[in-house]
Design a protein around this motif. Structure first.
Motif, PDB file in Angstrom:
ATOM      1  N   GLN A  16       4.857  27.333  10.180  1.00 28.98           N
ATOM      2  CA  GLN A  16       3.580  27.211   9.497  1.00 28.98           C
ATOM      3  C   GLN A  16       3.724  27.016   8.003  1.00 28.98           C
ATOM      4  OE1 GLN A  16       3.984  30.224  11.446  1.00 28.98           O
ATOM      5  NE2 GLN A  16       3.061  29.393  13.299  1.00 28.98           N
ATOM      6  N   LYS A 113       0.571  26.164   3.606  1.00 23.97           N
ATOM      7  CA  LYS A 113       0.353  26.973   4.823  1.00 23.97           C
ATOM      8  C   LYS A 113      -0.484  26.195   5.807  1.00 23.97           C
ATOM      9  CE  LYS A 113       0.846  31.590   2.928  1.00 23.97           C
ATOM     10  NZ  LYS A 113       0.112  32.678   2.304  1.00 23.97           N
ATOM     11  N   GLN A 114      -0.312  26.548   7.042  1.00 28.25           N
ATOM     12  CA  GLN A 114      -1.087  25.934   8.126  1.00 28.25           C
ATOM     13  C   GLN A 114      -2.267  26.856   8.395  1.00 28.25           C
ATOM     14  OE1 GLN A 114       0.974  23.363   8.629  1.00 28.25           O
ATOM     15  NE2 GLN A 114      -0.548  22.231   9.779  1.00 28.25           N
ATOM     16  N   SER A 115      -3.480  26.365   8.164  1.00 30.06           N
ATOM     17  CA  SER A 115      -4.624  27.239   8.449  1.00 30.06           C
ATOM     18  C   SER A 115      -4.889  27.259   9.955  1.00 30.06           C
ATOM     19  CB  SER A 115      -5.862  26.741   7.690  1.00 30.06           C
ATOM     20  OG  SER A 115      -6.281  25.517   8.255  1.00 30.06           O
ATOM     21  N   LYS A 116      -5.836  28.124  10.364  1.00 35.60           N
ATOM     22  CA  LYS A 116      -6.086  28.308  11.805  1.00 35.60           C
ATOM     23  C   LYS A 116      -6.524  27.022  12.474  1.00 35.60           C
ATOM     24  CE  LYS A 116      -6.961  33.201  11.707  1.00 35.60           C
ATOM     25  NZ  LYS A 116      -7.947  34.117  11.188  1.00 35.60           N
ATOM     26  N   ASP A 117      -7.280  26.230  11.714  1.00 34.80           N
ATOM     27  CA  ASP A 117      -7.745  24.987  12.332  1.00 34.80           C
ATOM     28  C   ASP A 117      -6.729  23.864  12.180  1.00 34.80           C
ATOM     29  OD1 ASP A 117      -7.929  24.666   9.660  1.00 34.80           O
ATOM     30  OD2 ASP A 117     -10.096  24.273   9.581  1.00 34.80           O
ATOM     31  N   LYS A 119      -5.336  22.633   9.512  1.00 30.73           N
ATOM     32  CA  LYS A 119      -5.322  21.900   8.243  1.00 30.73           C
ATOM     33  C   LYS A 119      -4.348  22.573   7.273  1.00 30.73           C
ATOM     34  CE  LYS A 119      -9.853  19.796   7.755  1.00 30.73           C
ATOM     35  NZ  LYS A 119     -11.170  20.093   7.206  1.00 30.73           N
ATOM     36  N   VAL A 121      -3.021  24.160   3.967  1.00 31.40           N
ATOM     37  CA  VAL A 121      -3.631  24.786   2.790  1.00 31.40           C
ATOM     38  C   VAL A 121      -2.559  24.927   1.722  1.00 31.40           C
ATOM     39  CG1 VAL A 121      -4.788  26.814   1.867  1.00 31.40           C
ATOM     40  CG2 VAL A 121      -5.252  26.046   4.213  1.00 31.40           C
ATOM     41  N   GLU A 123      -1.052  26.397  -1.663  1.00 29.90           N
ATOM     42  CA  GLU A 123      -1.192  27.574  -2.508  1.00 29.90           C
ATOM     43  C   GLU A 123      -0.234  27.455  -3.682  1.00 29.90           C
ATOM     44  OE1 GLU A 123       0.018  31.964  -1.591  1.00 29.90           O
ATOM     45  OE2 GLU A 123      -1.714  31.410  -0.325  1.00 29.90           O
TER      46      GLU A 123
END
Lengths: 482, 614
Positions: A16, A113-117, A119, A121, A123
């Motif tokens: 992730q 980072k890999q968001s829950k959906d 996509k 993200v 940072e």
């Protein structure tokens, strides 16, 4: 906490998370005096990287920097802003010569980072970069430019803005590619020199060798002597040596390491027909002395730019691990005959000296019994002679500096250093890091020592005792308060 | 450089004389070192000049034929003149004695006199082709008395006045030499010896030429020097000088071989126990010192030149005269040119020579000189030390085995070199400072190489020179590698440099720390810098905090005008008082009343530590 996953490629979140180290976004040099009127702003810009950036954006960025510096000057006339922190990047300002500004923009490290959906993200890690480290890198850029090109002002005198722009373009175009911002650390702040430990007699022999060479080659103005990429003697003043040392150890020597490792009988080596009587060869200047058309072109360097402003040819000659830099006045053009003479005089003697040094070093090492590495990782720096010693860094190559400790710990060292800079007095800082490490910083009479201890259950008193022990064994011959 | 590098120079006051020509004959007497100029057989005058004579002797004598040889006895008492091959004429130069000439014919029938030598003021030796005759001259009786004679065939002879030894060449090859020693009316025959001649082509008869032999006293021993033009061993080229040691008793022995590594015409001199070989072709001279180590092959020691070959300093004759001369050994050396010159370079070959007389010698030469000097110096120091140890161990001074080492003129210690050479040398303004420093470092290197402890004044000279030229970074590097040995004077010198070069402070403190006997000085330095806490921590670290003066620290703390610091220091001493004496109060002897009052004034009475009562 981000640090837990830093650098880990095989952790549970590996799929992730993606890490991007700090990177150079832009680098520009400008002089506000060159385009003070509206519509002439472009004239201020002397160099801009990347060059592809659209003209108006260049002007805007330069203008912004100018404004920030100008604005902060209101609050602190003598010390305007050195850096500007933003979410995505950090800008560093430096005014090495009156009205000439150098700006370096570094992108903060990123964690994707890999968001829950699903996509990504992004940072930005705003607090990761250390101001002092990158300010030092920026200053080094200027010092290195000055070493090979002289001051900005000199270029202006010699050929106006046009010449200055040419020189800047020529130098920085290549130099910026060698900046490896992801591996900059405390050592960049120090810009120190590693000295080769040596007994008195061998040292005197080297002295004698240098004096004799200077006498018989009689055009040599300064000499520097290095062994194993560590300095033994500098005829140059400290500040000039500091930057020359940086060039030699991070650029020139590594470029020539390959044939050396190959040994003299290997095919690589055979391409540089050397003398059979000795191991000496030129690292700058002619490759093949037997070739009558060999070019005797040596890099030019500029030293003592504050007063005498000397222009010199840099001749670097090496035999085995011993390297000598002969610096001669730039008005004298070394001929092939001179190079041959140098080779025939210096080559055999330097070969013998190099093996003497090696032998003596091994004897001393055996006698002192310090063959086993100390179990502590430490970095030592003395501001007075720029002496630097690190057991943290395994190898400093042009591309990457290999450290044996976690970047987080390196960052703590940088933080301690920043604290030390704030006050003049001697002090000591002990930090318990998240990862069970203890980090100790000590400052005593212009000397700094940083120790990293891996003792899980140690308490403050025990750590203090350990550091005392280290000082007693490693630094017993200097006045270092405990 | 170049033509200004010399090791040798001719005597300052040459003996000048009229040029030799058909009416003026010139003779030289090696015993008295006198030059005789005989004009027209003496009828128009004889002038005698020696090197030390301010006033030359001048007299006239009757022209009784061509003068073959003319010499004064020692102290110029009797003049001997040989005019024929059979007789020698004498003339007294003693006041109140008759100045009428008297004559002595050689005793051996059919012998021809080759020459004669005075061995004292009244003793003379005739050398004939058939032997030698030793006479005593009785000036008042105007006659001679034969003391002793010896018969043997003589080709040529050579006389060494210092040792009173005459060497006779005998046999067909001329290479068997028979020495005789003369002393107070006695003549003793020493064992004869043979000079090994080099292999020569069959067509030419090998023989030993007089020109290739010299005699000289070197380090108190008599040597016969033989210049061998071709080495006996075919594999080595170049001429060599073979030294035969001629002891008072016992046989002559081949001891040393000096390798010249060149061929051509040579001349030999011995100056200050050094053998100087002049080479005509290259117009240079090389120097050998047989006391220095050479390669020993079991019987003979081989030596190489001490220093690279150099020319004699070109000589200007002060007054325009026909020729210049003075001499020690009768080897006619043409000073690499054609004029007839024999010279006596009577000047010590030393570092001082190389540095001051020659304008600028090269570093390798200087290094060699230093090494040779220090080799001797070290030998002397070692001998001194073992002597001292033997004396300490209780060996009696009268023991024959125990001899105090003799300090020869070759021993130059550090203070000699410092006073006479280096300190004058660094003052030379025209000398490039780089060269000056290189020479100083070369001397220090040489001392270190021979493991001789370097005296601090040499280090101070280095520092002084570096500071004068603002070469602080160089100085820093030397100190960093401990080239300049630690000492208290040096540390103090560094402290004084702090205002010119701030890092000197750190260097000085480091040095004091390494000395480990300078803890008081460290405290003083820190206190002077108002680093009161650092001083206190240091003294506590070495466990000396129970003995320090509270007043001194409180004074320093008060001067910082840092109240918190004063508080800390004050509290530290209160605690010390408590621990040592059971009460935090200062004793009157500590003289801290003023500080107690100050403390109360700032922090109030209640801030004072209360005595703990149990």
């Amino acid at each position: 906490m981000a640090a837990a996953a830093a650098g880990a490629g095989s952790g549970p979140w590996a799929a992730q998370e993606k890490q991007f180290p700090p990177a150079l976004l832009s680098f520009f040099i400008y002089n506000p005096g060159f385009g003070p009127r509206e519509g002439e702003e472009e004239n201020k810009i002397l160099f801009y990287h990347p060059n592809e950036v659209e003209k108006n954006e260049k002007i805007r960025n330069v203008g912004l920097c100018e404004a920030i510096v100008q604005f902060t000057r209101t609050f602190s006339p003598s010390k305007p802003a050195k850096s500007l922190h933003t979410q995505k990047n950090r800008q560093f300002f430096n005014e090495p010569e009156g009205n000439f500004w150098m700006v370096m923009v570094v992108r903060n490290p990123i964690i994707e980072k890999q968001s829950k959906d699903g996509k990504p993200v992004i940072e930005y890690q705003e607090e990761e970069l250390l101001d002092k480290v990158y300010s030092s890198v920026l200053q080094q850029c200027y010092s290195m430019y000055k070493l090979f090109n002289g001051t900005f002002l000199k270029a202006m005198e010699d050929g106006g803005v046009k010449l200055l722009k040419e020189r800047l373009e020529k130098f920085f175009h290549r130099y910026l590619q060698t900046l490896h911002l992801q591996s900059c650390d405390l050592l960049d702040i120090f810009g120190g020199i590693s000295f080769f430990p040596l007994d008195k007699m061998t040292y005197l022999k080297i002295q004698s060798f240098i004096n004799r060479m200077e006498e018989s080659l009689n055009i040599v103005k300064y000499t520097a002597f290095l062994y194993n990429d560590q300095l033994i003697w500098s005829g140059l003043e400290q500040d000039d040596m500091r930057i020359l040392y940086k060039y030699l150890t991070t650029s020139l020597f590594p470029r020539h390491i390959e044939p050396e490792l190959a040994g003299r009988d290997s095919p690589i080596r055979a391409e540089m027909p050397g003398n059979l009587q000795h191991y000496g060869r030129f690292l700058t200047g002619p490759l093949n002395l037997n070739d009558p058309d060999a070019k005797c072109r040596f890099p030019k360097i500029f030293v003592n730019t504050d007063d005498t402003y000397e222009e010199l040819h840099l001749i670097v000659y090496k035999a085995m691990s011993a390297a000598v830099c002969f610096m001669i006045d730039a008005s004298i053009h070394p001929t092939l005959d001179f190079c041959r003479r140098l080779d025939s005089i210096v080559g055999p003697q330097l070969t013998v000296l190099a093996s003497d040094i090696c032998e003596q070093f091994n004897i001393n090492k055996r006698m002192s019994g310090s063959e086993k590495e100390p179990q502590f990782k430490f970095i030592y720096f003395n501001h007075m002679n720029l002496a630097e010693k690190s057991t943290v860094h395994m190898r400093k190559t042009p591309s990457v500096s290999l450290t044996s400790v976690h970047p987080d710990l390196m960052k703590i060292l940088g933080d301690i250093n920043s604290d030390f800079t704030r006050v003049d007095e001697d002090e000591e800082i002990i930090v318990k890091a998240m990862s069970d490490y203890w980090v100790v910083g000590k400052k005593s009479d212009r000397r700094e020592l940083y120790v990293i201890l891996n003792q899980k259950n140690a308490n403050l008193i025990e750590v203090n005792e350990e550091v005392k022990k280290l000082c007693a064994t490693q630094f017993n011959n200097i006045f270092f308060l405990d | 450089m170049g033509e200004e590098d010399y090791y040798l120079e001719l005597c300052e006051r040459p003996v000048q004389f009229e040029k030799a020509n058909p009416v003026n004959c010139v003779f030289f007497d090696e015993a008295n070192k006198q030059v005789f100029a005989v004009r027209s057989g003496g009828a128009t005058g004889v002038v005698v000049k020696g090197p030390d004579d301010r006033n030359p002797i001048s007299f006239r004598m009757d022209d009784k034929g061509e003068v073959k040889c003319i010499k004064f006895s020692l102290e110029n008492k009797i003049l001997a003149v040989q005019r024929t091959s059979k007789t020698v004429d004498f003339c007294n130069f003693i006041p109140d004695n008759s100045q009428l000439e008297y004559t002595q014919e050689c005793k051996t029938k059919n012998a021809n006199i080759l020459g004669f030598c005075w061995t004292s003021s009244t003793e003379i030796v005739f050398i004939t082709d058939q032997g030698i005759e030793f006479y005593q001259v009785l000036p008042e009786k105007r006659s001679l008395k034969l003391l002793k004679s010896h018969n043997l065939n003589v080709n040529w002879y050579m006389y060494c006045p210092e040792s009173a030894v005459i060497l006779l060449s005998t046999t067909v090859l001329e290479n068997v030499l028979q020495p005789f020693h003369f002393r107070a009316g006695t003549m003793s025959k020493l064992p004869k010896f043979e000079i090994e001649l080099p292999a020569a082509p069959k067509s030419t008869k090998p023989s030993l030429s007089e020109r290739d032999i010299a005699m000289a006293t070197i380090y108190g021993q008599l040597y016969v020097l033989f210049l061998r033009h071709h080495s006996r061993t075919s594999n080595s080229t170049g001429a060599e000088v073979v030294l035969y040691h001629l002891p008072r008793e016992g046989a002559c022995k081949k001891m040393h071989i000096l390798k010249l590594n060149r061929t051509g015409k040579f001349a030999l001199n011995v100056v200050d126990n050094l053998v100087v070989v002049h080479h005509q072709d290259t117009e240079t001279s090389v120097i050998f010192d047989i006391k220095l180590r050479g390669e020993f092959d079991g019987s003979v020691t081989f030596h190489h030149p001490v220093l690279p070959a150099r020319s004699i300093q070109p000589y200007q004759i002060p007054i325009a005269g026909p020729a210049a001369v003075t001499t020690q050994s009768p080897v006619p050396c043409k000073l690499y040119s054609s004029s007839w010159i024999v010279f006596q370079p009577d000047i010590i070959i030393s570092a001082s020579q190389v540095l001051s007389e020659s304008d600028r010698a090269s570093l390798p030469v200087i290094a060699t000189v230093f090494d040779k000097l220090n080799h001797e110096y070290k030998k002397y120091l070692d001998a001194e030390q073992s002597y001292a140890m033997a004396v300490e161990a209780g060996q009696s001074r009268s023991s024959p085995l125990l001899k105090r080492p003799v300090r020869t003129q070759a021993v130059l210690d550090q203070s000699d070199v410092y006073t006479h050479v280096l300190s004058a040398f660094v003052e030379k303004k025209e000398m490039p400072h780089k060269f000056v420093i290189a020479v100083l470092m070369e001397y220090i290197r040489s001392l270190n190489q021979f493991q001789i402890a370097v005296q601090h004044y040499l280090h101070e000279l280095v520092i002084k020179t570096l500071v004068q030229h603002n070469l602080f970074y160089m100085l820093h590097q030397f100190l960093q590698y401990h080239v300049l040995s630690d000492s208290k004077p040096l540390a103090c010198l560094l402290l004084s440099l702090e205002s010119f070069y701030p890092p000197a402070h750190q260097l000085s403190l480091d040095m004091l720390k390494r000395l480990s006997t300078a803890n008081d000085e460290i405290v003083e330095v820190l206190l002077s810098k108002h680093q009161v806490l650092a001083a206190l921590r240091f003294i506590r670290g070495i466990g000396g905090h129970d003995n320090i003066s509270a007043r001194k620290f409180l004074d320093a703390a008060k001067q910082t005008e840092d109240n918190m610091l004063f508080y800390t220091i004050f509290r530290f001493f209160e605690q010390r008082n408590q621990r040592l004496r059971g009460s935090p109060n200062f004793t009157p002897g500590e003289h801290c009343e003023e500080h107690v009052a100050f403390f109360k004034q700032i922090f109030g009475d209640q801030a004072l530590m209360r005595p703990t009562t149990f």
